[in-house]
Design a protein around this motif. Structure first.
Motif, mmCIF file in Angstrom:
data_model
loop_
_atom_site.group_PDB
_atom_site.id
_atom_site.type_symbol
_atom_site.label_atom_id
_atom_site.label_comp_id
_atom_site.label_asym_id
_atom_site.label_seq_id
_atom_site.Cartn_x
_atom_site.Cartn_y
_atom_site.Cartn_z
ATOM 1 N N ARG A 33 0.827 -1.211 0.000
ATOM 2 C CA ARG A 33 0.000 0.000 0.000
ATOM 3 C C ARG A 33 0.861 1.261 0.000
ATOM 4 O O ARG A 33 0.429 2.301 -0.500
ATOM 5 C CB ARG A 33 -0.939 0.011 1.207
ATOM 6 N N ASP A 34 2.060 1.181 0.552
ATOM 7 C CA ASP A 34 2.958 2.337 0.584
ATOM 8 C C ASP A 34 3.860 2.392 -0.649
ATOM 9 O O ASP A 34 4.312 3.461 -1.051
ATOM 10 C CB ASP A 34 3.836 2.282 1.835
ATOM 11 N N LEU A 39 -2.657 2.496 -6.054
ATOM 12 C CA LEU A 39 -3.327 1.205 -5.868
ATOM 13 C C LEU A 39 -4.724 1.475 -5.306
ATOM 14 O O LEU A 39 -4.868 1.995 -4.199
ATOM 15 C CB LEU A 39 -2.520 0.338 -4.901
ATOM 16 N N PRO A 41 -8.440 1.096 -3.522
ATOM 17 C CA PRO A 41 -8.832 0.343 -2.332
ATOM 18 C C PRO A 41 -9.431 -1.017 -2.697
ATOM 19 O O PRO A 41 -9.981 -1.192 -3.772
ATOM 20 C CB PRO A 41 -9.866 1.250 -1.653
ATOM 21 N N ARG A 42 -9.300 -1.942 -1.776
ATOM 22 C CA ARG A 42 -9.865 -3.300 -1.917
ATOM 23 C C ARG A 42 -9.516 -3.921 -3.273
ATOM 24 O O ARG A 42 -10.370 -4.486 -3.970
ATOM 25 C CB ARG A 42 -11.380 -3.284 -1.688
ATOM 26 N N THR A 43 -8.239 -3.790 -3.630
ATOM 27 C CA THR A 43 -7.774 -4.350 -4.896
ATOM 28 C C THR A 43 -6.876 -5.550 -4.634
ATOM 29 O O THR A 43 -6.001 -5.506 -3.769
ATOM 30 C CB THR A 43 -6.993 -3.291 -5.699
ATOM 31 N N GLU A 71 -6.205 -9.700 4.807
ATOM 32 C CA GLU A 71 -6.438 -8.250 4.813
ATOM 33 C C GLU A 71 -7.578 -7.836 5.750
ATOM 34 O O GLU A 71 -7.811 -6.640 5.951
ATOM 35 C CB GLU A 71 -6.761 -7.755 3.396
ATOM 36 N N THR A 108 -1.703 -7.907 -2.173
ATOM 37 C CA THR A 108 -2.720 -7.031 -1.577
ATOM 38 C C THR A 108 -2.023 -5.960 -0.743
ATOM 39 O O THR A 108 -0.817 -6.063 -0.480
ATOM 40 C CB THR A 108 -3.702 -7.846 -0.719
ATOM 41 N N PRO A 109 -2.746 -4.908 -0.325
ATOM 42 C CA PRO A 109 -2.073 -3.747 0.276
ATOM 43 C C PRO A 109 -1.200 -4.069 1.488
ATOM 44 O O PRO A 109 -0.185 -3.399 1.714
ATOM 45 C CB PRO A 109 -3.248 -2.847 0.691
ATOM 46 N N GLY A 110 -1.557 -5.102 2.243
ATOM 47 C CA GLY A 110 -0.838 -5.363 3.490
ATOM 48 C C GLY A 110 0.338 -6.299 3.400
ATOM 49 O O GLY A 110 0.955 -6.609 4.419
#
Lengths: 418, 56
Positions: A33-34, A39, A41-43, A71, A108-110
């Motif tokens: 995500r950083d 990116l 959201p919820r992708t 996530e 995923t973002p995390g």
């Protein structure tokens, strides 16, 4: 030579020059995500060309479900499948965000991603951290063990490696890969040498930035010969990206598969994907498995072949030839020579001892693929079609010819050559 | 006779196409040079005129 042929030759030389002129440096490990700009959201990013939940293979669906629980977008795996099937998340290829991921490639973002910066062109590329072998998300693993490991990579390992990299200003990869090629790696199915080299580069800084976790972190790297694969992939994406978007260039800048489709993109035809059915790899299976256990070809890892490594550099890696069931070293040399017939030229900085230090054949030209009938050769792992069961063998695979036929037709339309 | 001369001298072969023929000769220690050649692929026939215009 026709006018358009001259333009193509010049454009392809420029694409080749950009690939050879790259200066890829491993600079950081960050949360996706950083690290990844824009990116949404919820992708959920995945390997290969675009695909819907309905058409995803078993391992990819299973990995998606695990990622949604990881996530916090679903409370358990059953709910995750409902969320995924009902449009509760957005699916996009890693390649749409300068990323790549092996096998299922779920990002995923995390999760933590490796960040490679191409300092000659100023672009960055991303790839998840290799989780090890067996029950891992890239093979469709999604249970608590898999999610706990991802959390440790994101929360402990990634920040420590990121700090170690920032402390020393990054690790330049071009020379390291040149050494790896002379030590028997081809950077797709053999990464033993480069894993050792990167461990040596990082060990002292890791000891100083994260002494408490050092033992587990060093074992995590040294216990996995494929640790470097993901670094090589981010590197290759960073090298290939500047060669995309050159008018008239018929060079392939993306090859990727999602376990259902194989897709390629061309430098001069924008974001269009040209796809065909993912093939079954031919190779050696581990004891107890049959071809029926294998999943069709999957993963973004053939970005290595896109820049002259992997199957293109098979001659550099006598050890991998037997592992992928491709025959003897002479056969490997034959594969590399055949790749010379469909590429723009060699890379004199990445050389192969078994071929009198010839450079790896680099920048696949779709025209040459169709005129010779020689398809790119990809070294690959074969994953179990049952999610989370891991790798069942290794082999070689080709893209379907129709990808290249579609690409040439689109090229001709775009450039008025029909 | 010319045929007798041919059969009584060492055979030296250039093999074009199928590798197995060269391998048979190699296994009998007969000198052979293999040329890796195959007929033009269907794709080059199908896209022949376009590929010509595009310079290959």
């Amino acid at each position: 030579m026709t006018d358009i042929a001259s333009r193509i030759e010049a454009a392809n030389r420029e694409a080749h020059r950009r690939m050879l002129g790259a200066d890829p440096v491993l600079v950081d490990v960050m949360l996706a995500r950083d690290a990844i700009p824009n990116l949404p959201p919820r992708t959920v990013l995945h390997a290969g060309p675009p695909i819907s939940w309905e058409r995803m293979c078993g391992p990819m669906r299973s990995a998606v479900a695990g990622a949604l629980v990881f996530e916090g977008w679903a409370s358990d795996l059953a709910e995750a499948e409902t969320v995924a099937a009902s449009g509760g998340v957005r699916f996009e290829p890693n390649h749409h965000y300068d990323g790549v991921g092996p096998m299922t490639g779920i990002t995923t973002p995390g999760v933590a991603v490796l960040v490679v910066e191409n300092r000659a062109f100023g672009n960055r590329a991303f790839c998840t951290v290799n989780e090890g072998m067996g029950n891992v998300m890239r093979f469709g693993g999604n249970d608590q063990e898999v999610r706990d490991r991802l959390a440790w990579i994101a929360g402990v390992f990634g920040p420590a490696v990121g700090a170690a990299l920032r402390r020393r200003g990054g690790v330049p990869l071009k020379g390291l890969i040149a050494r790896g090629l002379t030590m028997g790696d081809e950077m797709h199915m053999r990464n033993a040498a480069c894993t050792g080299l990167i461990l040596r580069e990082l060990a002292a800084d890791l000891a100083e930035v994260a002494p408490a976790d050092l033992g587990r972190m060093l074992r995590f790297i040294s216990g996995n010969d494929m640790f470097f694969l993901n670094i090589a992939m981010a590197m290759a994406k960073a090298v290939a990206a500047p060669a995309h978007g050159i008018p008239y260039a018929t060079v392939v800048t993306t090859m990727a598969r999602n376990g259902t489709d194989f897709g390629i993109r061309l430098s001069s035809t924008g974001d269009a994907w040209f796809t065909g059915p993912a093939q079954m790899a031919r190779g050696l299976l581990f004891a107890g498995f049959t071809e029926a256990d294998g999943n069709p070809d999957i993963g973004d890892s053939c970005i290595t072949e896109t820049v002259g490594l992997g199957g293109c550099a098979m001659a550099a890696s006598p050890a991998v030839v037997g592992f992928v069931g491709a025959g003897a070293l002479s056969d490997a040399i034959g594969y590399t020579r055949s790749m010379s017939e469909i590429t723009v030229g060699p890379n004199p900085e990445w050389t192969m001892p078994t071929m009198a230090m010839a450079g790896v054949p680099t920048a696949i030209d779709v025209r040459k693929v169709l005129s010779t009938g020689i398809l790119p050769v990809i070294n690959t792992a074969i994953t179990n079609r049952q999610p989370g069961r891991g790798q069942i063998g290794a082999g070689i695979v080709n893209p379907p010819l129709e990808c290249f036929q579609q690409a040439l037709m689109r090229f001709a339309e775009v450039h008025g050559a029909l | 006779m010319e045929v007798d001369k041919l059969l009584n001298t060492e055979v030296r072969v250039i093999n074009v196409g199928l590798r197995a023929f060269a391998q048979d000769l190699e296994s009998r220690k007969s000198p052979v040079v293999h040329v890796d050649w195959s007929p033009p692929p269907a794709s080059s026939v199908k896209f022949g005129s376009l590929l010509d215009r595009l310079g290959v």
